[in-house]
Design an enzyme around this catalytic site. Structure first.
Site, PDB file in Angstrom:
ATOM      1  N   CYS A 476     -61.874   2.228  25.678  1.00  0.00           N
ATOM      2  CA  CYS A 476     -63.221   2.089  25.136  1.00  0.00           C
ATOM      3  C   CYS A 476     -64.120   2.933  26.028  1.00  0.00           C
ATOM      4  O   CYS A 476     -63.664   3.885  26.646  1.00  0.00           O
ATOM      5  CB  CYS A 476     -63.653   0.626  25.080  1.00  0.00           C
ATOM      6  N   VAL A 477     -65.374   2.584  26.148  1.00  0.00           N
ATOM      7  CA  VAL A 477     -66.298   3.458  26.866  1.00  0.00           C
ATOM      8  C   VAL A 477     -66.057   3.461  28.377  1.00  0.00           C
ATOM      9  O   VAL A 477     -66.318   4.451  29.053  1.00  0.00           O
ATOM     10  CB  VAL A 477     -67.760   3.072  26.561  1.00  0.00           C
TER      11      VAL A 477
END
Length: 530
Positions: A476-477
């Site tokens: 994810c980020v």
């Protein structure tokens, strides 16, 4: 099952990383084309307006095509092989699904209870996706259809066909199956989704009546789900889909920016739906209070070392909205502190909601300034000033509460470790070694030591038990999300911190290594080592 849910949550976050830049463009474009702020210079027909309007409309690309973007992006994280080809298959399959739905509704709309002659938008339940008039299924529909196509790809992409049918192998074979699967899927969507839309509208009405308490509950859950990597699933229907407003909060608020900028009414009156994009407040005001408490309670001889760690991760939380580096410094050492952190985040969100300040406050200071402060400051500065006062009061509350609990219960937060338990996470030298491309002892060989991302990837791989222990990987980020075969081979949290990461969250065989905003580059190097 939890591993699959976590992996899905990470994969669906891939397109979200584009939103920060798109939001900045829309914010500035709206600001410079708002006549109430720039006067005649920003009047339609002027060169100034024309140039900035071109930029503004380009900024809308991401938000105007959200379902399509989610459908195409999901395979990046979920396809087991040939991700790029799967993205193409998802695009064609999703558009095929939409054409099926559009044709069914145009012919038999009455049977499905859909007035297909109605204009798109509003309460019609219809939308335009890639110039196709179809059901407004939003992000949820896009993810569901894309998920089906990914499953087909994973199962049938490498199926061997007879040589004389070889032209139909690979992506073509996947699309053939997808084509026929989408027919019943489209029929089911036409039959069921109008009733889902009725439920969504009812939920929107319910949420609107929960008021400040509902905002607090949402803010608490959004923080509390971070250790499990499920917070994306919590807020995405609110932010990017129709849970509280048609089109999602981001799109609805950005669309209304010119009207909000021109009005002097309360932000809460103008955009009540935007009360739920409130996670920025704990990042901007909570994280500094936590960092101050860590520094105040650290051992004198460790304060200088600790400060070098706290400054960058606190600034990252404030300006970029990425809180994992600071939150994971105490999440596993002192879980009660994290619960208190979630409660304070909820109370802060409720307090700011009570002073009437709402908007797109989900990222860091850079993003929220472009979508809120810069275009809206002229007519709404009083509410922002009140928010600043409330936020600073809560910073002090965070500091006092955390300091009291750390001292009272002798939590071994950063800077308070026993001398015999020197946590490598606090070793500046080792952190620099990882950043500068120096391999730690025992790291994987055949790694370019001049590449800090490759060095970190090699260290992470070794600590995860080696290549033979890896099942799959996505990100994810800020996190590298890895499923492993044998969780007992995975090293402990301090070991991961010693190579420059912010630690690891373990959930059975599902591992989440907290790396930060450079995680996409680390993942590329990580996959190259498998």
């Amino acid at each position: 099952m939890m591993q699959k849910i976590q992996k899905f949550g990470g994969a669906m976050f891939t397109p979200v990383m584009l939103f920060a830049f798109a939001g900045v463009v829309i914010g500035f474009g709206t600001l410079f084309t708002t006549e109430v702020i720039f006067g005649p210079l920003a009047a339609p027909g002027t060169m100034w307006y024309g140039v900035w309007n071109v930029i503004l409309q380009g900024g809308w690309t991401v938000f105007n095509q959200l379902p399509l973007l989610f459908a195409v992006s999901l395979p990046i994280g979920l396809a087991n092989k040939q991700n790029a080809r799967c993205c193409m298959e998802a695009l064609v399959g999703y558009l095929t699904f939409q054409y099926f739905v559009s044709t069914m509704l145009s012919q038999w709309g009455g049977f499905f209870g859909v007035d297909f002659a109605a204009e798109v938008g509003g309460t019609s339940g219809l939308a335009m996706i890639a110039s196709i008039k179809t059901l407004d299924m939003g992000m949820i529909g896009a993810l569901a259809v894309s998920g089906i196509i990914i499953a087909i790809h994973n199962k049938f992409y490498e199926v061997e066909l007879p040589e004389w049918l070889g032209v139909f192998a690979g992506s073509t074979f996947v699309y053939i199956i997808t084509f026929f699967v989408m027919i019943p899927v489209a029929f089911a969507a036409c039959l069921l989704w109008p009733h889902v839309q009725d439920g969504i509208r009812a939920f929107q009405g319910f949420v609107a009546t929960t008021g400040t308490l509902g905002v607090g509950v949402f803010a608490f859950l959004e923080r509390a789900l971070i250790p499990f990597g499920l917070h994306h699933l919590m807020y995405s229907p609110f932010y990017y889909d129709n849970a509280v407003v048609d089109g999602g909060i981001y799109t609805a608020f950005a669309t209304a920016l010119p009207q909000i900028a021109a009005s002097t009414d309360s932000l809460k009156e103008l955009a009540p739906y935007a009360a739920f994009t409130c996670s920025s407040w704990s990042k901007i005001f909570g994280c500094p209070g936590i960092a101050l408490a860590f520094y105040a309670t650290a051992k004198p001889e460790k304060k200088k070392e600790l400060l070098s760690l706290l400054i960058p991760i606190t600034l990252t939380a404030i300006f970029c909205g990425v809180t994992e580096p600071i939150e994971f410094t105490f999440l596993f050492i002192a879980p009660p502190l994290f619960i208190v952190h979630c409660v304070l985040a909820a109370l802060l969100a409720m307090a700011i909601n009570m002073v009437g300040c709402v908007g797109v406050f989900a990222g860091g200071l850079i993003e929220i300034s472009s979508l809120n402060f810069i275009p809206l400051m002229a007519n709404h500065w009083q509410q922002y000033a009140m928010t600043l006062v409330v936020g600073l009061v809560f910073t002090a509350i965070w500091f006092v509460v955390f300091r009291f609990l750390i001292v009272k219960f002798d939590f071994k937060t950063p800077g308070r470790e026993d001398d015999a338990e020197q946590v490598k996470f606090h070793s500046k030298a080792e952190y620099r070694a990882a950043k500068n491309g120096e391999l730690a002892s025992g790291a994987t060989a055949d790694v370019d030591e001049a590449d800090p991302y490759a060095v970190m990837a090699a260290g992470v791989l070794e600590l995860l038990g080696g290549a033979d222990n890896i099942v799959d990987v996505t990100n994810c980020v800020t996190r590298l999300r890895v499923n492993v075969k044998d969780e007992t081979l995975v090293a402990d949290d301090p070991d991961f911190k010693s190579i420059g990461t912010s630690g690891i969250a373990k959930n059975g065989k599902g591992m989440q290594v907290i790396i930060g905003l450079k995680v996409p580059k680390v993942r590329d190097r990580f996959e190259a080592l498998l």
